[in-house]
Design an enzyme around this catalytic site. Sequence first.
Site, PDB file in Angstrom:
ATOM      1  N   SER A 101       0.810  -1.221   0.000  1.00  0.00           N
ATOM      2  CA  SER A 101       0.000   0.000   0.000  1.00  0.00           C
ATOM      3  C   SER A 101       0.842   1.270   0.000  1.00  0.00           C
ATOM      4  CB  SER A 101      -0.932   0.007   1.217  1.00  0.00           C
ATOM      5  OG  SER A 101      -1.839  -1.062   1.138  1.00  0.00           O
ATOM      6  N   GLU A 280      -9.951   6.545   2.515  1.00  0.00           N
ATOM      7  CA  GLU A 280      -9.541   5.136   2.418  1.00  0.00           C
ATOM      8  C   GLU A 280     -10.428   4.223   3.261  1.00  0.00           C
ATOM      9  OE1 GLU A 280      -5.852   2.074   3.305  1.00  0.00           O
ATOM     10  OE2 GLU A 280      -6.244   3.731   4.658  1.00  0.00           O
ATOM     11  N   ASP A 285      -8.687  -4.300   3.268  1.00  0.00           N
ATOM     12  CA  ASP A 285      -7.405  -4.999   3.089  1.00  0.00           C
ATOM     13  C   ASP A 285      -7.120  -5.938   4.263  1.00  0.00           C
ATOM     14  OD1 ASP A 285      -4.667  -5.195   1.782  1.00  0.00           O
ATOM     15  OD2 ASP A 285      -4.106  -4.443   3.753  1.00  0.00           O
ATOM     16  N   HIS A 328      -4.432  -2.502  -4.825  1.00  0.00           N
ATOM     17  CA  HIS A 328      -3.971  -3.839  -5.231  1.00  0.00           C
ATOM     18  C   HIS A 328      -5.065  -4.825  -4.870  1.00  0.00           C
ATOM     19  CE1 HIS A 328      -3.299  -4.249  -0.942  1.00  0.00           C
ATOM     20  NE2 HIS A 328      -2.562  -3.154  -0.982  1.00  0.00           N
TER      21      HIS A 328
HETATM   22 ZN   LIG Z   1      -2.395  -5.235   2.864  1.00  0.00          ZN
END
Ligand SMILES: [Zn+2]
Length: 484
Positions: A101, A280, A285, A328
């Site tokens: 990140s 964010e 994640d 990602h």
């Molecule tokens: Zn991560």
Amino acid sequence: MSHTLSRLDFLKTGSLALGAGLTALSGLKPATSASSRPGKAKNIIFLVSDGMSSGTLALADLMKREQFGQTTNWIQLYESKRNFHRGLMDMATLDSTVADSAAAASSWGCGKRINNGALNWGPNAEQHKPIAAIFRDAGKGTGLVTSTRITHATPSGFAINMPSRNQEDEIATQYSERNYDVLLGGGDRHFNPDKRSDNRDLYTTFRSKGYNVVTTKNALSEAPPTGKLLGIFNDSHLPYMVDFNSDAQLQAVTPTLAEMTKSALNRLNSHDNGFILQVEGGRVDHAAHANDAASLVYDQIAFDEAVGVVLDFVDGRDDTLVILTTDHGNANPGLGGRGSGYRESPKLFESLQNYRKSLEWVYEEMGYNWQGPALENVSAAKVREVVEYAAHTQITRDEADMIKESFEWNLRVPFQDRMAPGAVISGVLANYNGVYFIGTNHTADYVEIAAIGPGSDRIPYFVRNTDIFELMVEMADVRAYSTE
Ligand SMILES: [Zn+2]
């Protein structure tokens, strides 16, 4: 090498054919309409669901339809008649096709590919001015909103120069020196003198620089509507939504991502020169790393509520570029086909609605730390009790034994990245909820990117991460401030 050469050739041709400016510097499309002329984006709003595989986007949308009878705001945008861009983005970093990140956010934050783990810091200690500093120096408002610690990689990638993302005390100190307008998230441990390694009281520092400092949801809503604001709402990250939704006390003190986003927008909108805001959804994640399907789905839905706030904000205005993306893929989850003719899958997936707690809570109950060490003599009965409570799902004795052995690191698994107890628990629960993950780490997937507003028409259908930096500075006309 040939790739590099052809890219240079392209850039040369571009600059000869099209003159200076955006197209000379990047792979972005030339302006095709008056609406996307450079300088047309007074404001930029950049929304990142951290570690969002395309499966995550789908799972959240499926759940929102099933449970609330609505599509997600993200998918609604695709179904709408609004002028939007949709494409894929290559998030590779300098040292890997799999981004972390910090380097990922830095690729947007400074327009350079750097090594994983660094924040706007090149391999030879080059410090690249981050985009929030560029906007600040251009006289624009600057804001960062996250459900992680504000010192975490993604907000820092827009605002900080640091050799390592792990230097979070130093990152907090740097925030206190950089005069950004709005910082909202978690991370008290890096501001509080009792928790910092140097015992500095950063709250006092922020106050002395004119910031309002708030630490609860009520204080956030009661803070003066203008002026600089630091809001830190937890010791570490903000809670997962699954834990939040089942805990009245957390709900009383913790703002949601959508509430923080609204607060930041209200404040930043008072800047005559415009602003940049990064939002964010950071725990998507974490849920993917943890293979926690319920947390993944509900944190993505919470992120999507913030998307809704932003899409409402720009409705009817043509001065704001909104970018909607992720940094990602992570663990690439999906709802698999289960049962005869796959007909069991929808029903299994529905069971996530009854989950009461995150896998983080399960770890805490079991006394297990994220990185180990292994536990000794775990009781299978205890495993069963804790997992069944969290997931509202009955598991078998055999499955409880497998989970027990994973806490003891005494289990054979074919793929080492799935040796974490969380991966074993999620494998067991996949028998009941249908959602499975390929691993516990980030992936090299090309990521989803959507955009709306001036400049969105310039993004190619397949874009390189660093080109988004070029787009933002060009559309907001702040390139003159991009060097110190
Ligand atoms: Zn991560």
